[in-house]
Design a protein around this motif. Sequence first.
Motif, PDB file in Angstrom:
ATOM      1  N   MET A   1      28.669 -76.453 -33.479  1.00 15.24           N
ATOM      2  CA  MET A   1      29.396 -77.512 -32.788  1.00 15.24           C
ATOM      3  C   MET A   1      29.565 -77.125 -31.328  1.00 15.24           C
ATOM      4  O   MET A   1      29.595 -75.955 -30.987  1.00 15.24           O
ATOM      5  CB  MET A   1      30.772 -77.715 -33.419  1.00 15.24           C
ATOM      6  CG  MET A   1      30.716 -78.381 -34.747  1.00 15.24           C
ATOM      7  SD  MET A   1      32.380 -78.838 -35.275  1.00 15.24           S
ATOM      8  CE  MET A   1      32.072 -78.974 -37.000  1.00 15.24           C
ATOM      9  N   LYS A   2      29.700 -78.140 -30.502  1.00 19.17           N
ATOM     10  CA  LYS A   2      29.881 -77.912 -29.075  1.00 19.17           C
ATOM     11  C   LYS A   2      31.169 -78.579 -28.618  1.00 19.17           C
ATOM     12  O   LYS A   2      31.423 -79.736 -28.943  1.00 19.17           O
ATOM     13  CB  LYS A   2      28.702 -78.475 -28.291  1.00 19.17           C
ATOM     14  CG  LYS A   2      28.784 -78.183 -26.789  1.00 19.17           C
ATOM     15  CD  LYS A   2      27.570 -78.698 -26.060  1.00 19.17           C
ATOM     16  CE  LYS A   2      26.426 -77.750 -26.351  1.00 19.17           C
ATOM     17  NZ  LYS A   2      25.248 -78.005 -25.515  1.00 19.17           N
ATOM     18  N   ALA A   3      31.973 -77.828 -27.862  1.00 23.64           N
ATOM     19  CA  ALA A   3      33.193 -78.363 -27.267  1.00 23.64           C
ATOM     20  C   ALA A   3      32.933 -78.612 -25.789  1.00 23.64           C
ATOM     21  O   ALA A   3      32.427 -77.729 -25.090  1.00 23.64           O
ATOM     22  CB  ALA A   3      34.341 -77.382 -27.442  1.00 23.64           C
ATOM     23  N   LYS A   4      33.268 -79.808 -25.344  1.00 25.87           N
ATOM     24  CA  LYS A   4      33.179 -80.156 -23.926  1.00 25.87           C
ATOM     25  C   LYS A   4      34.606 -80.314 -23.434  1.00 25.87           C
ATOM     26  O   LYS A   4      35.334 -81.197 -23.888  1.00 25.87           O
ATOM     27  CB  LYS A   4      32.372 -81.435 -23.728  1.00 25.87           C
ATOM     28  CG  LYS A   4      30.920 -81.250 -24.132  1.00 25.87           C
ATOM     29  CD  LYS A   4      30.100 -82.480 -23.848  1.00 25.87           C
ATOM     30  CE  LYS A   4      28.637 -82.208 -24.172  1.00 25.87           C
ATOM     31  NZ  LYS A   4      27.775 -83.302 -23.749  1.00 25.87           N
ATOM     32  N   ILE A   5      35.001 -79.427 -22.500  1.00 33.63           N
ATOM     33  CA  ILE A   5      36.401 -79.318 -22.087  1.00 33.63           C
ATOM     34  C   ILE A   5      36.534 -79.670 -20.607  1.00 33.63           C
ATOM     35  O   ILE A   5      35.786 -79.171 -19.772  1.00 33.63           O
ATOM     36  CB  ILE A   5      36.903 -77.880 -22.333  1.00 33.63           C
ATOM     37  CG1 ILE A   5      36.697 -77.491 -23.800  1.00 33.63           C
ATOM     38  CG2 ILE A   5      38.365 -77.739 -21.906  1.00 33.63           C
ATOM     39  CD1 ILE A   5      36.781 -76.009 -24.062  1.00 33.63           C
ATOM     40  N   PHE A   6      37.508 -80.524 -20.314  1.00 33.80           N
ATOM     41  CA  PHE A   6      37.794 -80.940 -18.949  1.00 33.80           C
ATOM     42  C   PHE A   6      39.206 -80.480 -18.591  1.00 33.80           C
ATOM     43  O   PHE A   6      40.154 -80.784 -19.323  1.00 33.80           O
ATOM     44  CB  PHE A   6      37.709 -82.468 -18.822  1.00 33.80           C
ATOM     45  CG  PHE A   6      36.374 -83.020 -19.213  1.00 33.80           C
ATOM     46  CD1 PHE A   6      35.376 -83.192 -18.261  1.00 33.80           C
ATOM     47  CD2 PHE A   6      36.107 -83.355 -20.538  1.00 33.80           C
ATOM     48  CE1 PHE A   6      34.132 -83.704 -18.628  1.00 33.80           C
ATOM     49  CE2 PHE A   6      34.863 -83.870 -20.906  1.00 33.80           C
ATOM     50  CZ  PHE A   6      33.878 -84.036 -19.951  1.00 33.80           C
ATOM     51  N   MET A  61      42.327 -72.063 -27.115  1.00 34.33           N
ATOM     52  CA  MET A  61      41.585 -71.488 -25.988  1.00 34.33           C
ATOM     53  C   MET A  61      42.086 -72.070 -24.669  1.00 34.33           C
ATOM     54  O   MET A  61      42.273 -71.346 -23.689  1.00 34.33           O
ATOM     55  CB  MET A  61      40.087 -71.792 -26.121  1.00 34.33           C
ATOM     56  CG  MET A  61      39.388 -71.080 -27.218  1.00 34.33           C
ATOM     57  SD  MET A  61      37.662 -71.647 -27.271  1.00 34.33           S
ATOM     58  CE  MET A  61      37.223 -71.191 -28.933  1.00 34.33           C
ATOM     59  N   CYS A  62      42.275 -73.373 -24.662  1.00 30.40           N
ATOM     60  CA  CYS A  62      42.739 -74.043 -23.443  1.00 30.40           C
ATOM     61  C   CYS A  62      44.145 -73.585 -23.073  1.00 30.40           C
ATOM     62  O   CYS A  62      44.419 -73.287 -21.911  1.00 30.40           O
ATOM     63  CB  CYS A  62      42.712 -75.557 -23.626  1.00 30.40           C
ATOM     64  SG  CYS A  62      41.048 -76.235 -23.752  1.00 30.40           S
ATOM     65  N   LEU A  65      43.913 -69.583 -22.090  1.00 31.12           N
ATOM     66  CA  LEU A  65      43.049 -69.039 -21.048  1.00 31.12           C
ATOM     67  C   LEU A  65      42.461 -70.086 -20.103  1.00 31.12           C
ATOM     68  O   LEU A  65      42.522 -69.913 -18.892  1.00 31.12           O
ATOM     69  CB  LEU A  65      41.887 -68.248 -21.687  1.00 31.12           C
ATOM     70  CG  LEU A  65      40.880 -67.675 -20.699  1.00 31.12           C
ATOM     71  CD1 LEU A  65      41.526 -66.588 -19.849  1.00 31.12           C
ATOM     72  CD2 LEU A  65      39.661 -67.145 -21.415  1.00 31.12           C
ATOM     73  N   LEU A  66      41.897 -71.136 -20.625  1.00 27.64           N
ATOM     74  CA  LEU A  66      41.083 -72.029 -19.805  1.00 27.64           C
ATOM     75  C   LEU A  66      41.895 -72.909 -18.866  1.00 27.64           C
ATOM     76  O   LEU A  66      41.391 -73.312 -17.818  1.00 27.64           O
ATOM     77  CB  LEU A  66      40.185 -72.893 -20.702  1.00 27.64           C
ATOM     78  CG  LEU A  66      39.224 -72.111 -21.600  1.00 27.64           C
ATOM     79  CD1 LEU A  66      38.436 -73.067 -22.482  1.00 27.64           C
ATOM     80  CD2 LEU A  66      38.298 -71.236 -20.785  1.00 27.64           C
ATOM     81  N   ALA A  67      43.133 -73.222 -19.225  1.00 29.52           N
ATOM     82  CA  ALA A  67      43.974 -74.080 -18.392  1.00 29.52           C
ATOM     83  C   ALA A  67      45.314 -73.402 -18.141  1.00 29.52           C
ATOM     84  O   ALA A  67      45.858 -72.740 -19.014  1.00 29.52           O
ATOM     85  CB  ALA A  67      44.202 -75.423 -19.079  1.00 29.52           C
ATOM     86  N   ASN A  68      45.804 -73.571 -16.935  1.00 28.51           N
ATOM     87  CA  ASN A  68      47.173 -73.159 -16.620  1.00 28.51           C
ATOM     88  C   ASN A  68      48.040 -74.371 -16.914  1.00 28.51           C
ATOM     89  O   ASN A  68      48.159 -75.275 -16.094  1.00 28.51           O
ATOM     90  CB  ASN A  68      47.273 -72.744 -15.151  1.00 28.51           C
ATOM     91  CG  ASN A  68      48.672 -72.390 -14.745  1.00 28.51           C
ATOM     92  OD1 ASN A  68      49.630 -72.642 -15.460  1.00 28.51           O
ATOM     93  ND2 ASN A  68      48.818 -71.819 -13.565  1.00 28.51           N
ATOM     94  N   ASP A  73      46.259 -80.183 -16.786  1.00 25.83           N
ATOM     95  CA  ASP A  73      46.078 -80.875 -18.060  1.00 25.83           C
ATOM     96  C   ASP A  73      44.671 -80.577 -18.557  1.00 25.83           C
ATOM     97  O   ASP A  73      43.791 -80.240 -17.770  1.00 25.83           O
ATOM     98  CB  ASP A  73      46.210 -82.391 -17.880  1.00 25.83           C
ATOM     99  CG  ASP A  73      47.628 -82.833 -17.586  1.00 25.83           C
ATOM    100  OD1 ASP A  73      48.570 -82.257 -18.159  1.00 25.83           O
ATOM    101  OD2 ASP A  73      47.791 -83.778 -16.788  1.00 25.83           O
ATOM    102  N   PHE A  74      44.458 -80.724 -19.850  1.00 25.58           N
ATOM    103  CA  PHE A  74      43.123 -80.559 -20.396  1.00 25.58           C
ATOM    104  C   PHE A  74      42.896 -81.583 -21.500  1.00 25.58           C
ATOM    105  O   PHE A  74      43.830 -82.080 -22.108  1.00 25.58           O
ATOM    106  CB  PHE A  74      42.899 -79.138 -20.938  1.00 25.58           C
ATOM    107  CG  PHE A  74      43.765 -78.769 -22.116  1.00 25.58           C
ATOM    108  CD1 PHE A  74      43.365 -79.061 -23.407  1.00 25.58           C
ATOM    109  CD2 PHE A  74      44.985 -78.132 -21.933  1.00 25.58           C
ATOM    110  CE1 PHE A  74      44.155 -78.735 -24.502  1.00 25.58           C
ATOM    111  CE2 PHE A  74      45.787 -77.797 -23.005  1.00 25.58           C
ATOM    112  CZ  PHE A  74      45.368 -78.093 -24.289  1.00 25.58           C
TER     113      PHE A  74
END
Length: 80
Positions: A1-6, A61-62, A65-68, A73-74
Motif C-alpha cells: 500500500m502507498k500513503a500519500k501525505i500532505f 507517523m504524522c 515525526l512528519l508534522a509539527n 495540519d496533515f
Amino acid sequence: MKAKIFVTLKKGVLDPQGKTIQKALNSLSFKDIEDVRAGKYFEITLKKGTKKAVEKDVKKMCEKLLANTVIEDFNFKIEA
C-alpha cells in the motif's frame, strides 16, 4: 500500500516561504496571485497490513515525526 501525505501550515500561521514564492511569481509577471501557502508532500510505501492498520500507523507517523501538529495540519490518502 502507498500513503500519500500532505502537510500544510495551519490557518493563521505565518508562511514566509509562501510569501517568497508569491513575490517570485509576481516578478515573473504572474500578478493575479492572492496568496501562496507552502507545504510538504510524502509518499510512503508500506509492505503489508490492512487498510485500517495502515491508516492508524500513518496517523502516528504524522503526529510523531512528519508534522509539527502545533503549527501544521496533515491529511493523507491510502492507495492499494
